[in-house]
Write an enzyme that holds these catalytic residues in place. Structure first.
Site, PDB file in Angstrom:
ATOM      1  N   LYS A 284     -14.149  -4.807  -5.968  1.00 43.05           N
ATOM      2  CA  LYS A 284     -15.297  -3.894  -5.853  1.00 43.05           C
ATOM      3  C   LYS A 284     -14.911  -2.612  -5.116  1.00 43.05           C
ATOM      4  O   LYS A 284     -15.426  -1.545  -5.411  1.00 43.05           O
ATOM      5  CB  LYS A 284     -16.437  -4.588  -5.113  1.00 43.05           C
ATOM      6  N   GLY A 285     -14.006  -2.728  -4.137  1.00 41.68           N
ATOM      7  CA  GLY A 285     -13.614  -1.555  -3.347  1.00 41.68           C
ATOM      8  C   GLY A 285     -14.091  -1.700  -1.911  1.00 41.68           C
ATOM      9  O   GLY A 285     -15.236  -2.086  -1.678  1.00 41.68           O
ATOM     10  N   ALA A 286     -13.203  -1.387  -0.961  1.00 40.20           N
ATOM     11  CA  ALA A 286     -13.469  -1.716   0.440  1.00 40.20           C
ATOM     12  C   ALA A 286     -13.622  -0.506   1.357  1.00 40.20           C
ATOM     13  O   ALA A 286     -13.797  -0.670   2.550  1.00 40.20           O
ATOM     14  CB  ALA A 286     -12.339  -2.595   0.963  1.00 40.20           C
TER      15      ALA A 286
ATOM     16  N   LYS B 170       0.873  -1.177   0.000  1.00 38.79           N
ATOM     17  CA  LYS B 170       0.000   0.000   0.000  1.00 38.79           C
ATOM     18  C   LYS B 170       0.911   1.229   0.000  1.00 38.79           C
ATOM     19  O   LYS B 170       1.861   1.299   0.785  1.00 38.79           O
ATOM     20  CB  LYS B 170      -0.882   0.014   1.248  1.00 38.79           C
TER      21      LYS B 170
ATOM     22  N   GLN C 220     -11.081  -0.272  -8.503  1.00 38.47           N
ATOM     23  CA  GLN C 220     -12.269  -0.602  -7.687  1.00 38.47           C
ATOM     24  C   GLN C 220     -13.539  -0.275  -8.472  1.00 38.47           C
ATOM     25  O   GLN C 220     -13.751   0.875  -8.847  1.00 38.47           O
ATOM     26  CB  GLN C 220     -12.233   0.243  -6.405  1.00 38.47           C
TER      27      GLN C 220
ATOM     28  N   ASP D 187      -1.713  -1.998  -4.111  1.00 39.80           N
ATOM     29  CA  ASP D 187      -3.118  -1.998  -3.700  1.00 39.80           C
ATOM     30  C   ASP D 187      -3.722  -0.610  -3.920  1.00 39.80           C
ATOM     31  O   ASP D 187      -3.007   0.385  -3.956  1.00 39.80           O
ATOM     32  CB  ASP D 187      -3.245  -2.316  -2.201  1.00 39.80           C
ATOM     33  N   MET D 188      -5.057  -0.576  -4.028  1.00 43.51           N
ATOM     34  CA  MET D 188      -5.731   0.723  -4.122  1.00 43.51           C
ATOM     35  C   MET D 188      -6.408   1.029  -2.793  1.00 43.51           C
ATOM     36  O   MET D 188      -7.051   0.157  -2.208  1.00 43.51           O
ATOM     37  CB  MET D 188      -6.764   0.705  -5.255  1.00 43.51           C
TER      38      MET D 188
ATOM     39  N   ARG E 153      -5.576  -5.606 -11.006  1.00 41.95           N
ATOM     40  CA  ARG E 153      -6.466  -6.432 -10.162  1.00 41.95           C
ATOM     41  C   ARG E 153      -7.781  -5.662 -10.055  1.00 41.95           C
ATOM     42  O   ARG E 153      -7.776  -4.499  -9.664  1.00 41.95           O
ATOM     43  CB  ARG E 153      -5.886  -6.627  -8.761  1.00 41.95           C
TER      44      ARG E 153
ATOM     45  N   ARG F 263     -12.575  -3.691   8.042  1.00 38.44           N
ATOM     46  CA  ARG F 263     -13.152  -3.634   6.685  1.00 38.44           C
ATOM     47  C   ARG F 263     -13.769  -4.978   6.308  1.00 38.44           C
ATOM     48  O   ARG F 263     -14.787  -5.043   5.634  1.00 38.44           O
ATOM     49  CB  ARG F 263     -12.093  -3.215   5.660  1.00 38.44           C
TER      50      ARG F 263
HETATM   51  C1  LIG Z   1      -7.367 -10.460  -3.547  1.00 40.16           C
HETATM   52  C2  LIG Z   1      -8.121  -9.240  -3.145  1.00 40.16           C
HETATM   53  C3  LIG Z   1      -7.473  -8.027  -3.077  1.00 40.16           C
HETATM   54  C4  LIG Z   1      -8.171  -6.878  -2.732  1.00 40.16           C
HETATM   55  N1  LIG Z   1      -7.535  -5.672  -2.798  1.00 40.16           N
HETATM   56  C5  LIG Z   1      -8.227  -4.546  -2.571  1.00 40.16           C
HETATM   57  C6  LIG Z   1      -7.661  -3.268  -2.777  1.00 40.16           C
HETATM   58  O1  LIG Z   1      -6.503  -3.125  -3.166  1.00 40.16           O
HETATM   59  N2  LIG Z   1      -8.431  -2.181  -2.530  1.00 40.16           N
HETATM   60  C7  LIG Z   1      -9.733  -2.275  -2.109  1.00 40.16           C
HETATM   61  O2  LIG Z   1     -10.398  -1.252  -1.922  1.00 40.16           O
HETATM   62  N3  LIG Z   1     -10.292  -3.487  -1.903  1.00 40.16           N
HETATM   63  C8  LIG Z   1      -9.584  -4.611  -2.127  1.00 40.16           C
HETATM   64  N4  LIG Z   1     -10.188  -5.830  -1.945  1.00 40.16           N
HETATM   65  C9  LIG Z   1     -11.500  -5.920  -1.242  1.00 40.16           C
HETATM   66  C10 LIG Z   1     -12.659  -5.780  -2.196  1.00 40.16           C
HETATM   67  O3  LIG Z   1     -12.705  -4.466  -2.688  1.00 40.16           O
HETATM   68  C11 LIG Z   1     -13.988  -6.110  -1.502  1.00 40.16           C
HETATM   69  O4  LIG Z   1     -14.174  -5.248  -0.427  1.00 40.16           O
HETATM   70  C12 LIG Z   1     -14.094  -7.529  -1.007  1.00 40.16           C
HETATM   71  O5  LIG Z   1     -13.466  -8.423  -1.860  1.00 40.16           O
HETATM   72  C13 LIG Z   1     -15.576  -7.951  -0.906  1.00 40.16           C
HETATM   73  O6  LIG Z   1     -16.188  -7.857  -2.158  1.00 40.16           O
HETATM   74  P1  LIG Z   1     -16.668  -9.134  -3.011  1.00 40.16           P
HETATM   75  O7  LIG Z   1     -16.264  -8.912  -4.427  1.00 40.16           O
HETATM   76  O8  LIG Z   1     -16.181 -10.374  -2.416  1.00 40.16           O
HETATM   77  O9  LIG Z   1     -18.249  -9.005  -3.046  1.00 40.16           O
HETATM   78  P2  LIG Z   1     -19.344  -8.779  -1.912  1.00 40.16           P
HETATM   79  O10 LIG Z   1     -20.581  -8.432  -2.676  1.00 40.16           O
HETATM   80  O11 LIG Z   1     -18.869  -7.875  -0.854  1.00 40.16           O
HETATM   81  O12 LIG Z   1     -19.482 -10.229  -1.290  1.00 40.16           O
HETATM   82  C14 LIG Z   1     -19.939 -11.329  -2.035  1.00 40.16           C
HETATM   83  C15 LIG Z   1     -19.964 -12.568  -1.147  1.00 40.16           C
HETATM   84  O13 LIG Z   1     -18.627 -12.909  -0.776  1.00 40.16           O
HETATM   85  C16 LIG Z   1     -18.547 -13.348   0.575  1.00 40.16           C
HETATM   86  N5  LIG Z   1     -17.797 -12.363   1.362  1.00 40.16           N
HETATM   87  C17 LIG Z   1     -17.336 -11.157   0.925  1.00 40.16           C
HETATM   88  N6  LIG Z   1     -16.644 -10.538   1.909  1.00 40.16           N
HETATM   89  C18 LIG Z   1     -16.705 -11.336   2.977  1.00 40.16           C
HETATM   90  C19 LIG Z   1     -16.188 -11.254   4.295  1.00 40.16           C
HETATM   91  N7  LIG Z   1     -15.493 -10.197   4.702  1.00 40.16           N
HETATM   92  N8  LIG Z   1     -16.425 -12.287   5.139  1.00 40.16           N
HETATM   93  C20 LIG Z   1     -17.114 -13.363   4.729  1.00 40.16           C
HETATM   94  N9  LIG Z   1     -17.634 -13.507   3.498  1.00 40.16           N
HETATM   95  C21 LIG Z   1     -17.434 -12.511   2.624  1.00 40.16           C
HETATM   96  C22 LIG Z   1     -19.985 -13.424   1.035  1.00 40.16           C
HETATM   97  O14 LIG Z   1     -20.432 -14.725   0.757  1.00 40.16           O
HETATM   98  C23 LIG Z   1     -20.682 -12.394   0.178  1.00 40.16           C
HETATM   99  O15 LIG Z   1     -22.058 -12.635   0.051  1.00 40.16           O
HETATM  100  C24 LIG Z   1      -9.532  -6.978  -2.355  1.00 40.16           C
HETATM  101  C25 LIG Z   1     -10.196  -8.189  -2.434  1.00 40.16           C
HETATM  102  C26 LIG Z   1      -9.527  -9.310  -2.839  1.00 40.16           C
HETATM  103  C27 LIG Z   1     -10.272 -10.594  -2.946  1.00 40.16           C
END
Ligand SMILES: Cc1cc2nc3c(=O)[nH]c(=O)nc-3n(C[C@H](O)[C@H](O)[C@H](O)COP(=O)(O)OP(=O)(O)OC[C@H]3O[C@@H](n4cnc5c(N)ncnc54)[C@H](O)[C@@H]3O)c2cc1C
Length: 306
Positions: free
Chosen positions: A186-188, A97, A162, A131-132, A183, A287
């Site tokens: 969705k964004g966290a 980061k 994101q 990372d973003m 990569r 997060r």
């Molecule tokens: C490899 C990787 C790198 C990432 N890097 C970044 C980054 O650099 N910047 C950034 O802003 N974000 C990053 N993220 C986080 C991302 O933005 C999302 O916040 C996170 O992945 C949840 O989104 P989702 O696509 O899984 O969908 P969502 O719609 O959030 O979730 C879909 C389903 O996935 C499962 N799930 C999701 N999250 C969880 C959890 N915390 N606990 C349990 N089950 C869960 C559940 O079954 C949920 O119904 C990263 C994610 C991954 C996988």
């Protein structure tokens, strides 16, 4: 969603961070999402993943460092990680980061810090993912990435976009021209409706749109999601377009949907898991709680159980 933004707000509260990191029952629960506090624990977690044909991305937890000395310690930690990846023979790249390397203190220093890690990674034939983070540093992150990418090759350094940000499709078009390895997630973070889609459906639709753009580009990208609908949309698209399984990778977070991680690896897809470790787990952990309300009940239940 109120719970989500409240948890993300709490993730930034320093006072709570100090309390949480000292409160034993809370700390114990972090093992759900964090591989441990030491490199050795992360290596052990990565070994287990590698045994299931899953690669990893090492992440030393820390962000928004407050001093140059802290940024320097982060650079040293990453140099140690890269050395350990080689010494232990594990299959892993690294995720950094930029606020961990001082972006909010001094962009020039951050550039030279990131560069030091990249020079070492390249000598070792490894790859650094930037990372973003929150929207206050989106442009600065892209700008710094472009500087690095001008000096290093496509397969040395990549970035993250994101799908919740309105700007992301245009950023993807722009970065693909370089080209760059991206990569997509969705964004966290918690972002206002002026710059990010407030509704999940729009975030998801944009994810699919950007995923299709990326995977049509011929460059190797990472599709980072645990969402079965996003995974199905990706698999449908690559099958329809005749894109081979080795042309991209799926990515997920440590401890989340292990069943899907294993299944995709068994189905012959490239699968990479992001493995965070370290003492500064609090904002990352919060997060993860914010992403799934059921996780909060899991935490409360376990704290009450003692
Ligand atoms: C490899 C990787 C790198 C990432 N890097 C970044 C980054 O650099 N910047 C950034 O802003 N974000 C990053 N993220 C986080 C991302 O933005 C999302 O916040 C996170 O992945 C949840 O989104 P989702 O696509 O899984 O969908 P969502 O719609 O959030 O979730 C879909 C389903 O996935 C499962 N799930 C999701 N999250 C969880 C959890 N915390 N606990 C349990 N089950 C869960 C559940 O079954 C949920 O119904 C990263 C994610 C991954 C996988």
């Amino acid at each position: 969603m109120v719970t989500k933004s409240a948890l993300i707000y709490l993730s930034r509260q320093e006072g709570l961070k100090d309390f949480a990191t000292r409160f034993r029952p809370f700390k114990k629960l972090t093992t759900r999402f964090v591989a441990g506090e030491s490199i050795d624990e992360a290596v052990a977690a990565i070994r287990e993943l590698n045994a299931e044909n899953i690669t990893a991305s090492f992440d030393h937890l820390n962000e928004s460092v407050a001093t140059q000395a802290e940024a320097e310690a982060e650079v040293r930690e990453y140099l140690q990680i890269l050395a350990q990846i080689d010494a232990r023979g594990i299959k892993s790249n690294v995720s950094i980061k930029l606020t961990q390397f001082g972006l909010e203190l001094d962009p020039e220093l951050t550039y030279s810090n990131a560069r030091r890690v990249l020079v070492d990674a390249v000598q070792r034939g490894n790859f650094v993912r930037v990372d973003m983070e929150g929207s206050n540093v989106t442009q600065a992150t892209i700008d710094l990435f472009k500087r690095l990418r001008a000096e290093f090759d496509l397969n040395d350094v990549g970035i993250v976009l994101q799908s919740y940000l309105y700007r992301t499709f245009e950023d993807a078009v722009d970065l693909l021209k370089i080209p760059a390895r991206i990569r997509l997630c969705k964004g966290a973070y918690s972002e206002p409706p002026e710059i990010a889609f407030p509704n999940k459906k729009d975030v998801d639709d944009n994810f699919v749109r950007v995923m299709q753009l990326l995977l049509s580009s011929g460059t190797y990208h990472g599709i980072a999601t645990h969402d079965p609908r996003m995974l199905d949309a990706t698999i449908d698209f690559v099958q329809k377009e005749g894109i081979t399984k080795d042309a991209f990778e799926f990515q997920m977070l440590f401890g989340i949907r292990r069943d899907l991680q294993r299944q995709l690896a068994r189905d012959g897809y490239n699968m990479r898991v992001y493995v965070p470790y370290g003492k500064h787990w609090y904002p990352y952990f919060m997060r993860r709680l914010a992403e799934r309300p059921a996780n909060i009940w899991f935490v409360l239940k376990n704290i009450l159980k003692g």
